[in-house]
Design a protein around this motif. Structure first.
Motif, PDB file in Angstrom:
ATOM      1  N   LEU A   8       0.824  -1.205   0.000  1.00  0.00           N
ATOM      2  CA  LEU A   8       0.000   0.000   0.000  1.00  0.00           C
ATOM      3  C   LEU A   8       0.861   1.260   0.000  1.00  0.00           C
ATOM      4  O   LEU A   8       0.544   2.248  -0.675  1.00  0.00           O
ATOM      5  CB  LEU A   8      -0.922   0.005   1.219  1.00  0.00           C
ATOM      6  N   GLN A   9       1.974   1.239   0.717  1.00  0.00           N
ATOM      7  CA  GLN A   9       2.826   2.424   0.794  1.00  0.00           C
ATOM      8  C   GLN A   9       3.499   2.723  -0.538  1.00  0.00           C
ATOM      9  O   GLN A   9       3.377   3.829  -1.081  1.00  0.00           O
ATOM     10  CB  GLN A   9       3.893   2.249   1.876  1.00  0.00           C
ATOM     11  N   PHE A  10       4.208   1.744  -1.083  1.00  0.00           N
ATOM     12  CA  PHE A  10       4.993   2.005  -2.290  1.00  0.00           C
ATOM     13  C   PHE A  10       4.153   1.964  -3.561  1.00  0.00           C
ATOM     14  O   PHE A  10       4.573   2.482  -4.591  1.00  0.00           O
ATOM     15  CB  PHE A  10       6.152   1.014  -2.380  1.00  0.00           C
ATOM     16  N   GLY A  11       2.974   1.343  -3.494  1.00  0.00           N
ATOM     17  CA  GLY A  11       2.094   1.322  -4.649  1.00  0.00           C
ATOM     18  C   GLY A  11       1.098   2.459  -4.677  1.00  0.00           C
ATOM     19  O   GLY A  11       0.310   2.584  -5.614  1.00  0.00           O
ATOM     20  N   ASP A  12       1.128   3.305  -3.648  1.00  0.00           N
ATOM     21  CA  ASP A  12       0.199   4.423  -3.547  1.00  0.00           C
ATOM     22  C   ASP A  12       0.406   5.401  -4.698  1.00  0.00           C
ATOM     23  O   ASP A  12       1.552   5.732  -5.041  1.00  0.00           O
ATOM     24  CB  ASP A  12       0.410   5.142  -2.210  1.00  0.00           C
ATOM     25  N   SER A  13      -0.678   5.873  -5.274  1.00  0.00           N
ATOM     26  CA  SER A  13      -0.581   6.793  -6.408  1.00  0.00           C
ATOM     27  C   SER A  13       0.044   8.136  -6.024  1.00  0.00           C
ATOM     28  O   SER A  13       0.475   8.880  -6.912  1.00  0.00           O
ATOM     29  CB  SER A  13      -1.969   7.034  -7.012  1.00  0.00           C
ATOM     30  N   VAL A  14       0.078   8.455  -4.726  1.00  0.00           N
ATOM     31  CA  VAL A  14       0.694   9.713  -4.303  1.00  0.00           C
ATOM     32  C   VAL A  14       2.115   9.496  -3.778  1.00  0.00           C
ATOM     33  O   VAL A  14       2.735  10.434  -3.273  1.00  0.00           O
ATOM     34  CB  VAL A  14      -0.160  10.428  -3.219  1.00  0.00           C
ATOM     35  N   PHE A  15       2.653   8.281  -3.888  1.00  0.00           N
ATOM     36  CA  PHE A  15       4.052   8.075  -3.497  1.00  0.00           C
ATOM     37  C   PHE A  15       4.922   8.981  -4.368  1.00  0.00           C
ATOM     38  O   PHE A  15       4.704   9.080  -5.582  1.00  0.00           O
ATOM     39  CB  PHE A  15       4.446   6.610  -3.679  1.00  0.00           C
ATOM     40  N   PRO A  16       5.913   9.664  -3.789  1.00  0.00           N
ATOM     41  CA  PRO A  16       6.634  10.730  -4.510  1.00  0.00           C
ATOM     42  C   PRO A  16       7.613  10.252  -5.580  1.00  0.00           C
ATOM     43  O   PRO A  16       8.832  10.315  -5.416  1.00  0.00           O
ATOM     44  CB  PRO A  16       7.367  11.462  -3.374  1.00  0.00           C
ATOM     45  N   VAL A  17       7.053   9.786  -6.698  1.00  0.00           N
ATOM     46  CA  VAL A  17       7.892   9.448  -7.844  1.00  0.00           C
ATOM     47  C   VAL A  17       7.582  10.358  -9.029  1.00  0.00           C
ATOM     48  O   VAL A  17       8.143  10.193 -10.111  1.00  0.00           O
ATOM     49  CB  VAL A  17       7.717   7.965  -8.258  1.00  0.00           C
ATOM     50  N   GLY A  18       6.679  11.322  -8.843  1.00  0.00           N
ATOM     51  CA  GLY A  18       6.377  12.296  -9.887  1.00  0.00           C
ATOM     52  C   GLY A  18       5.278  11.891 -10.836  1.00  0.00           C
ATOM     53  O   GLY A  18       5.127  12.477 -11.917  1.00  0.00           O
ATOM     54  N   ALA A  19       4.464  10.896 -10.466  1.00  0.00           N
ATOM     55  CA  ALA A  19       3.395  10.433 -11.365  1.00  0.00           C
ATOM     56  C   ALA A  19       2.413  11.540 -11.699  1.00  0.00           C
ATOM     57  O   ALA A  19       1.831  11.555 -12.801  1.00  0.00           O
ATOM     58  CB  ALA A  19       2.657   9.251 -10.733  1.00  0.00           C
ATOM     59  N   PHE A  20       2.222  12.492 -10.790  1.00  0.00           N
ATOM     60  CA  PHE A  20       1.261  13.584 -11.014  1.00  0.00           C
ATOM     61  C   PHE A  20       1.657  14.465 -12.186  1.00  0.00           C
ATOM     62  O   PHE A  20       0.838  15.211 -12.729  1.00  0.00           O
ATOM     63  CB  PHE A  20       1.139  14.446  -9.753  1.00  0.00           C
TER      64      PHE A  20
END
Length: 225
Positions: A8-20
């Motif tokens: 849940l932590q690393f697969g979260d869409s808001v995890f800071p990898v710049g997906a936004f």
């Protein structure tokens, strides 16, 4: 339970990898009228997730299996397969940038790992890519390959739907309804690709490639792709 929380932590869409920063091709699809309402948006999201399964998803499974076996060369080969198949420059940028961010975050949060070793070896060679990095990370965290694949597919869909909320007239409940419907296909997609090898990776979607190429030269845009 702990593995589920890590998923849940690393697969979260808001995890800071710049997906936004990315729309996975949606912005130009909206500008060209390909996507203009809930129905066409759902069709587009399903196309994106299917391509994610048959292309990057195969590399993710290879990376996961390489990490389980402690095979760094197999992981590098998976990264190379992803990188060479990204025809459009923006799509390559998305995969490499998000992969690098995930590897950096993992090194800081998790510590020593194969993924940290992989990013160290990428400086003079094949870059780290997001789907492979995700597969390697989840393998080292004890997450099954099926769950790792599901998280990747969820992320591909949620990236498009997050962008859709800023691009067309759909609300959050529309987006969640589409996500719910698309998620129903994940198990089928996994069954279709779980025996695939890197040479079986495919992503035939010329319409999306054309839209992505046009977006690269757009003068006004909200997203990097």
């Amino acid at each position: 339970m702990v593995e589920t929380l890590k998923l849940l932590q690393f697969g979260d869409s808001v995890f800071p990898v710049g997906a936004f920063s990315f729309s996975n091709g949606l912005e130009m699809a909206v500008q060209q009228g390909v996507v203009h309402d809930r129905t066409t948006l759902q069709d587009f999201v399903r196309t994106v997730t299917r391509l994610a399964a048959t292309g990057d998803g195969v590399a993710l499974l290879t990376g996961h299996r390489g990490a389980v076996a402690g095979d760094l060369d197999r992981i590098r080969q998976a990264d190379e397969a992803v990188y060479l198949r990204k025809i459009n420059e923006e799509m390559r940028t998305m995969s490499v940038r998000m992969g690098h961010k995930l590897a950096e975050a993992s090194a800081r949060i998790v510590g020593e790992s194969l993924l940290k070793e992989r990013i160290g070896g990428a400086a003079n060679g094949v870059p780290v890519t997001y789907p492979v990095a995700l597969g390697v990370l989840f393998a080292e965290l004890g997450v099954t390959e099926e769950d790792a694949f599901a998280a990747h597919q969820y992320g591909a869909a949620s990236m498009v739907l997050g962008a859709a909320l800023r691009l067309i007239r759909v609300d959050h409940l529309d987006a969640q309804s589409i996500l719910f419907a698309v998620n129903e296909k994940v198990a089928d997609d996994y069954r279709d690709v779980y025996t695939a090898e890197l040479e079986d990776m495919q992503g035939f979607a010329p319409h999306i490639d054309i839209l992505a190429g046009a977006h690269q030269h757009a003068h006004v845009r909200m997203f990097m792709n």
